[in-house]
Design a protein around this motif. Structure first.
Motif, PDB file in Angstrom:
ATOM      1  N   VAL A 235       0.142   9.148  15.900  1.00 53.87           N
ATOM      2  CA  VAL A 235       0.201  10.575  16.195  1.00 53.87           C
ATOM      3  C   VAL A 235       1.446  11.169  15.544  1.00 53.87           C
ATOM      4  CG1 VAL A 235       0.408  12.304  18.012  1.00 53.87           C
ATOM      5  CG2 VAL A 235      -1.078  10.327  18.343  1.00 53.87           C
ATOM      6  N   THR A 236       2.580  10.510  15.777  1.00 60.85           N
ATOM      7  CA  THR A 236       3.836  10.965  15.176  1.00 60.85           C
ATOM      8  C   THR A 236       3.797  10.832  13.658  1.00 60.85           C
ATOM      9  OG1 THR A 236       5.059  10.285  17.139  1.00 60.85           O
ATOM     10  CG2 THR A 236       6.332  10.593  15.123  1.00 60.85           C
ATOM     11  N   GLN A 237       3.226   9.719  13.192  1.00 57.72           N
ATOM     12  CA  GLN A 237       3.177   9.470  11.752  1.00 57.72           C
ATOM     13  C   GLN A 237       1.883   8.730  11.412  1.00 57.72           C
ATOM     14  OE1 GLN A 237       5.685   6.372   9.788  1.00 57.72           O
ATOM     15  NE2 GLN A 237       6.608   8.114   8.741  1.00 57.72           N
ATOM     16  N   PRO A 238       0.849   9.446  10.973  1.00 59.46           N
ATOM     17  CA  PRO A 238      -0.405   8.787  10.585  1.00 59.46           C
ATOM     18  C   PRO A 238      -0.187   7.854   9.400  1.00 59.46           C
ATOM     19  CG  PRO A 238      -0.699  11.156  10.845  1.00 59.46           C
ATOM     20  CD  PRO A 238       0.776  10.899  10.872  1.00 59.46           C
ATOM     21  N   ARG A 239      -1.203   7.033   9.138  1.00 59.77           N
ATOM     22  CA  ARG A 239      -1.170   6.136   7.987  1.00 59.77           C
ATOM     23  C   ARG A 239      -0.795   6.907   6.717  1.00 59.77           C
ATOM     24  NH1 ARG A 239      -6.580   2.951   6.278  1.00 59.77           N
ATOM     25  NH2 ARG A 239      -5.780   1.447   7.789  1.00 59.77           N
ATOM     26  N   MET A 240       0.084   6.309   5.919  1.00 61.99           N
ATOM     27  CA  MET A 240       0.422   6.864   4.608  1.00 61.99           C
ATOM     28  C   MET A 240      -0.098   5.913   3.536  1.00 61.99           C
ATOM     29  SD  MET A 240       4.241   8.491   5.039  1.00 61.99           S
ATOM     30  CE  MET A 240       5.030   6.921   5.457  1.00 61.99           C
ATOM     31  N   ALA A 241      -0.727   6.473   2.509  1.00 69.75           N
ATOM     32  CA  ALA A 241      -1.291   5.652   1.442  1.00 69.75           C
ATOM     33  C   ALA A 241      -1.064   6.337   0.100  1.00 69.75           C
ATOM     34  CB  ALA A 241      -2.782   5.418   1.676  1.00 69.75           C
ATOM     35  N   TRP A 242      -0.920   5.513  -0.934  1.00 66.38           N
ATOM     36  CA  TRP A 242      -0.728   5.983  -2.300  1.00 66.38           C
ATOM     37  C   TRP A 242      -1.592   5.151  -3.239  1.00 66.38           C
ATOM     38  CZ3 TRP A 242       2.959   5.057   1.287  1.00 66.38           C
ATOM     39  CH2 TRP A 242       3.848   6.090   1.617  1.00 66.38           C
ATOM     40  N   LEU A 243      -2.017   5.762  -4.339  1.00 66.45           N
ATOM     41  CA  LEU A 243      -2.769   5.065  -5.374  1.00 66.45           C
ATOM     42  C   LEU A 243      -2.076   5.261  -6.713  1.00 66.45           C
ATOM     43  CD1 LEU A 243      -6.473   5.989  -4.505  1.00 66.45           C
ATOM     44  CD2 LEU A 243      -5.384   3.749  -4.212  1.00 66.45           C
ATOM     45  N   TYR A 244      -1.973   4.177  -7.476  1.00 69.16           N
ATOM     46  CA  TYR A 244      -1.522   4.267  -8.860  1.00 69.16           C
ATOM     47  C   TYR A 244      -2.724   4.039  -9.750  1.00 69.16           C
ATOM     48  CZ  TYR A 244       0.553   3.121 -13.360  1.00 69.16           C
ATOM     49  OH  TYR A 244       0.864   3.107 -14.686  1.00 69.16           O
ATOM     50  N   ASN A 245      -3.052   5.016 -10.579  1.00 70.90           N
ATOM     51  CA  ASN A 245      -4.147   4.906 -11.535  1.00 70.90           C
ATOM     52  C   ASN A 245      -3.569   4.525 -12.884  1.00 70.90           C
ATOM     53  OD1 ASN A 245      -6.012   5.999 -13.714  1.00 70.90           O
ATOM     54  ND2 ASN A 245      -7.291   6.250 -11.894  1.00 70.90           N
ATOM     55  N   SER A 246      -3.932   3.355 -13.372  1.00 73.36           N
ATOM     56  CA  SER A 246      -3.329   2.845 -14.605  1.00 73.36           C
ATOM     57  C   SER A 246      -3.738   3.668 -15.821  1.00 73.36           C
ATOM     58  CB  SER A 246      -3.717   1.382 -14.819  1.00 73.36           C
ATOM     59  OG  SER A 246      -5.135   1.252 -14.914  1.00 73.36           O
ATOM     60  N   GLY A 247      -4.925   4.294 -15.772  1.00 69.59           N
ATOM     61  CA  GLY A 247      -5.352   5.128 -16.884  1.00 69.59           C
ATOM     62  C   GLY A 247      -4.532   6.400 -16.986  1.00 69.59           C
ATOM     63  N   GLN A 248      -4.244   7.020 -15.840  1.00 67.48           N
ATOM     64  CA  GLN A 248      -3.455   8.242 -15.812  1.00 67.48           C
ATOM     65  C   GLN A 248      -1.959   7.977 -15.733  1.00 67.48           C
ATOM     66  OE1 GLN A 248      -4.957  10.262 -12.368  1.00 67.48           O
ATOM     67  NE2 GLN A 248      -6.893  10.805 -13.337  1.00 67.48           N
ATOM     68  N   ARG A 249      -1.606   6.752 -15.327  1.00 70.11           N
ATOM     69  CA  ARG A 249      -0.208   6.361 -15.135  1.00 70.11           C
ATOM     70  C   ARG A 249       0.492   7.301 -14.162  1.00 70.11           C
ATOM     71  NH1 ARG A 249       2.165   3.190 -20.312  1.00 70.11           N
ATOM     72  NH2 ARG A 249       0.218   2.180 -20.916  1.00 70.11           N
ATOM     73  N   ARG A 250      -0.207   7.584 -13.075  1.00 67.39           N
ATOM     74  CA  ARG A 250       0.344   8.488 -12.067  1.00 67.39           C
ATOM     75  C   ARG A 250       0.173   7.889 -10.679  1.00 67.39           C
ATOM     76  NH1 ARG A 250      -1.442  14.636 -12.643  1.00 67.39           N
ATOM     77  NH2 ARG A 250       0.171  14.738 -11.033  1.00 67.39           N
ATOM     78  N   VAL A 251       1.169   8.140  -9.841  1.00 64.44           N
ATOM     79  CA  VAL A 251       1.108   7.758  -8.435  1.00 64.44           C
ATOM     80  C   VAL A 251       0.742   9.005  -7.638  1.00 64.44           C
ATOM     81  CG1 VAL A 251       2.369   6.875  -6.441  1.00 64.44           C
ATOM     82  CG2 VAL A 251       2.817   5.933  -8.721  1.00 64.44           C
ATOM     83  N   ARG A 252      -0.276   8.884  -6.800  1.00 61.81           N
ATOM     84  CA  ARG A 252      -0.713  10.019  -5.990  1.00 61.81           C
ATOM     85  C   ARG A 252      -0.836   9.604  -4.527  1.00 61.81           C
ATOM     86  NH1 ARG A 252      -3.327  14.193  -8.902  1.00 61.81           N
ATOM     87  NH2 ARG A 252      -3.669  13.740 -11.128  1.00 61.81           N
ATOM     88  N   ARG A 253      -0.562  10.532  -3.642  1.00 62.26           N
ATOM     89  CA  ARG A 253      -0.874  10.315  -2.235  1.00 62.26           C
ATOM     90  C   ARG A 253      -2.377  10.184  -2.096  1.00 62.26           C
ATOM     91  NH1 ARG A 253       2.626  11.509   2.047  1.00 62.26           N
ATOM     92  NH2 ARG A 253       0.890  10.782   3.305  1.00 62.26           N
ATOM     93  N   ALA A 254      -2.831   9.373  -1.160  1.00 65.13           N
ATOM     94  CA  ALA A 254      -4.260   9.054  -1.061  1.00 65.13           C
ATOM     95  C   ALA A 254      -4.742   9.164   0.381  1.00 65.13           C
ATOM     96  CB  ALA A 254      -4.524   7.654  -1.616  1.00 65.13           C
ATOM     97  N   PRO A 255      -4.928  10.380   0.880  1.00 66.68           N
ATOM     98  CA  PRO A 255      -5.426  10.533   2.251  1.00 66.68           C
ATOM     99  C   PRO A 255      -6.825   9.964   2.451  1.00 66.68           C
ATOM    100  CG  PRO A 255      -5.458  12.632   1.071  1.00 66.68           C
ATOM    101  CD  PRO A 255      -4.700  11.665   0.213  1.00 66.68           C
ATOM    102  N   GLN A 256      -7.570   9.757   1.346  1.00 71.11           N
ATOM    103  CA  GLN A 256      -8.921   9.212   1.470  1.00 71.11           C
ATOM    104  C   GLN A 256      -8.916   7.717   1.805  1.00 71.11           C
ATOM    105  OE1 GLN A 256      -7.372   9.984  -1.328  1.00 71.11           O
ATOM    106  NE2 GLN A 256      -8.031   8.761  -3.091  1.00 71.11           N
ATOM    107  N   VAL A 257      -7.756   7.077   1.747  1.00 67.27           N
ATOM    108  CA  VAL A 257      -7.669   5.641   2.099  1.00 67.27           C
ATOM    109  C   VAL A 257      -7.535   5.541   3.615  1.00 67.27           C
ATOM    110  CG1 VAL A 257      -6.423   3.490   1.729  1.00 67.27           C
ATOM    111  CG2 VAL A 257      -6.656   5.117  -0.150  1.00 67.27           C
ATOM    112  N   SER A 258      -8.590   5.910   4.293  1.00 71.06           N
ATOM    113  CA  SER A 258      -8.635   5.855   5.749  1.00 71.06           C
ATOM    114  C   SER A 258     -10.061   6.146   6.206  1.00 71.06           C
ATOM    115  CB  SER A 258      -7.677   6.879   6.373  1.00 71.06           C
ATOM    116  OG  SER A 258      -8.045   8.188   5.995  1.00 71.06           O
ATOM    117  N   TYR A 259     -10.360   5.777   7.430  1.00 71.81           N
ATOM    118  CA  TYR A 259     -11.649   6.068   8.065  1.00 71.81           C
ATOM    119  C   TYR A 259     -12.815   5.695   7.136  1.00 71.81           C
ATOM    120  CZ  TYR A 259      -8.619   8.645  11.293  1.00 71.81           C
ATOM    121  OH  TYR A 259      -7.634   8.988  12.181  1.00 71.81           O
ATOM    122  N   ASP A 260     -13.701   6.673   6.830  1.00 75.70           N
ATOM    123  CA  ASP A 260     -14.882   6.355   6.034  1.00 75.70           C
ATOM    124  C   ASP A 260     -14.727   6.708   4.561  1.00 75.70           C
ATOM    125  OD1 ASP A 260     -14.930   9.073   6.451  1.00 75.70           O
ATOM    126  OD2 ASP A 260     -17.011   9.168   7.108  1.00 75.70           O
ATOM    127  N   GLY A 261     -13.485   6.744   4.082  1.00 76.62           N
ATOM    128  CA  GLY A 261     -13.281   6.843   2.637  1.00 76.62           C
ATOM    129  C   GLY A 261     -13.898   5.634   1.955  1.00 76.62           C
TER     130      GLY A 261
END
Length: 440
Positions: A235-261
């Motif tokens: 509640v205070t701090q939900p799951r935090m997730a990040w994805l690194y895409n090697s093609g784009q060479r970018r790190v992004r926050r990934a809220p879809q890495v949870s529940y039914d993602g």
């Protein structure tokens, strides 16, 4: 606060741990029929040999199956089978089978984890509809060893011991109905806060688990990396997730890495929270404790984890090669989850069968929004006796509609088995580290 107080048990009840209950909260005695033995400590650390690559010798290799359940003799064993297991026999009447062996209660943990479990029993509570824990940071394992509700049982699965730190080189397959498949290779790392010596206190206070998953093959996916920070109080701090895409060479926050993602490279056959049989915040469901029952579940699956096998020996059309599996009769907690009004998830109902000794989900059932049984999961449980970690060889999720399935965690042809107690720095579990990890 009243709910929090009710979650912890009294000192008198906690004394049952190590008494009529095992040190993890299971019934110590065997069953009345004598088909489930008493727990006597589990497998010793030297129960078998461990080869140079970390693969385990089968302590029960000399045993033969007692009988095999098939579609033809199913009726006489139905009392010890779940709806999902019965559905697998109906879906694959000619090929699905369950070889049943003598039951062995092999689960065992290090002594300091048993001590932590008792601390959990006396102190841990639930907050905000069960989506977080209180007074848990000092114990960190098995939040409710003497559970009163279905939600507490599920939290035991989520907070179970993984060996503090571990590294796996594993494969995932999603075979076509014909049996053809492509191997997806991962290297994943798991760390509990107490396994990271350089973790700062402010990060450790609300941390439950740190996880990275790097795709190493095939080439089109290699270099993609996922990082997850799982929290105690979501509640205070939900799951935090990040994805690194090697093609784009970018790190992004990934809220879809949870529940039914969608699960990583799962071809639509699994959700994020299907991984590890179930993971993440449980707040979207109402949880019901159905009770305990005796069930034939995958157990002591050393044979199917052997490096002498090829992946082609295991992966077959429709389902894995069940002749290589081992099932035993064990007591399980049965828990049912119903999607709350107003919440969204592709699974409207779920049912879990959780081994009483290890608190691992052994069998799962997922139902669609029409109430139809959709997917059936199983974890091929085994005890990593040298490391004193109950885990599994791999897990599967069968889609009864498409006739396909996902299997993840196999490592038979890899260079190493699971490595426990590895030296990992907390800096490896930061977004800044993803770019370096993902370089091809």
């Amino acid at each position: 606060m009243a709910a929090n107080a009710m979650a912890a048990v009294s000192p008198e009840e906690a004394q049952r741990l190590g008494g009529d209950l095992t040190l993890t909260g299971a019934e110590k005695a065997g069953n009345a029929a004598g088909t489930i033995p008493a727990w006597t400590g589990g497998l010793s650390v030297n129960a078998g040999k461990v080869d140079a690559a970390g693969f385990l010798e089968d302590p029960f290799a000399s045993e033969s199956s007692l009988f095999t359940i098939t579609a033809k003799n199913l009726e006489q064993y139905k009392a010890h089978l779940s709806e999902g297991q019965l559905a697998m026999f109906k879906r694959y009447p000619d090929t699905y089978r369950m070889p049943v062996y003598t039951s062995h209660r092999s689960a065992a943990l290090p002594d300091n984890i048993y001590t932590a479990i008792k601390t959990s029993a006396l102190n841990t509570g639930l907050i905000e509809n069960g989506s977080g824990l209180t007074n848990f940071a000092d114990s960190r394992y098995y939040a409710f060893p003497i559970p009163k509700t279905g939600l507490e049982v599920v939290w035991n699965h989520i907070t179970r011991y993984h060996g503090r730190t571990l590294r796996r080189n594993i494969v995932q397959v999603t075979p076509q109905a014909s049996g053809d498949y492509t191997l997806i290779r991962f290297e994943d790392k798991v760390a509990s806060p107490d396994g990271l010596k350089d973790l700062k206190q402010d990060r450790a206070a609300n941390a439950l688990i740190f996880y990275t998953q790097q795709v190493t093959a095939p080439a089109r996916l290699a270099g993609n990396v996922m990082l997850v920070h799982e929290s105690i109080d979501q509640v205070t701090q939900p799951r935090m997730a990040w994805l690194y895409n090697s093609g784009q060479r970018r790190v992004r926050r990934a809220p879809q890495v949870s529940y039914d993602g969608p699960g990583t490279a799962a071809d639509g056959l699994a959700t994020v929270d299907n991984f590890d049989m179930y993971n993440g915040a449980p707040d979207r469901y109402d949880w019901k404790l159905v009770g305990k029952r005796e069930l034939y579940i995958p157990y002591n699956n050393y044979r199917i984890d052997s490096p002498s096998l090829k992946y082609s020996d295991i992966v077959k059309p429709g389902h894995i090669n069940q002749d290589l599996a081992r099932y035993e009769l064990h007591r399980v907690w049965e828990v049912e989850a119903i999607l709350k009004p107003g919440e969204r998830h592709i699974y409207a109902k779920r049912r879990f069968f959780i081994d009483e000794d290890s608190w691992q989900i052994a069998v799962s059932e997922q139902y669609d929004t029409r109430g139809q049984l959709w997917r059936v999961g199983q974890a091929m449980l085994l005890q990593h006796y040298a490391a004193q970690v109950p885990l599994y060889a791999f897990e599967t999720l069968n889609d009864l509609v498409s006739g396909r399935y996902l299997a993840i965690g196999m490592k038979n042809e890899e260079k190493h088995g699971i490595e426990f107690g590895i030296d990992i720095s907390a800096s490896e579990f930061t977004p800044a580290a993803l770019r370096n990890a993902g370089i091809r």
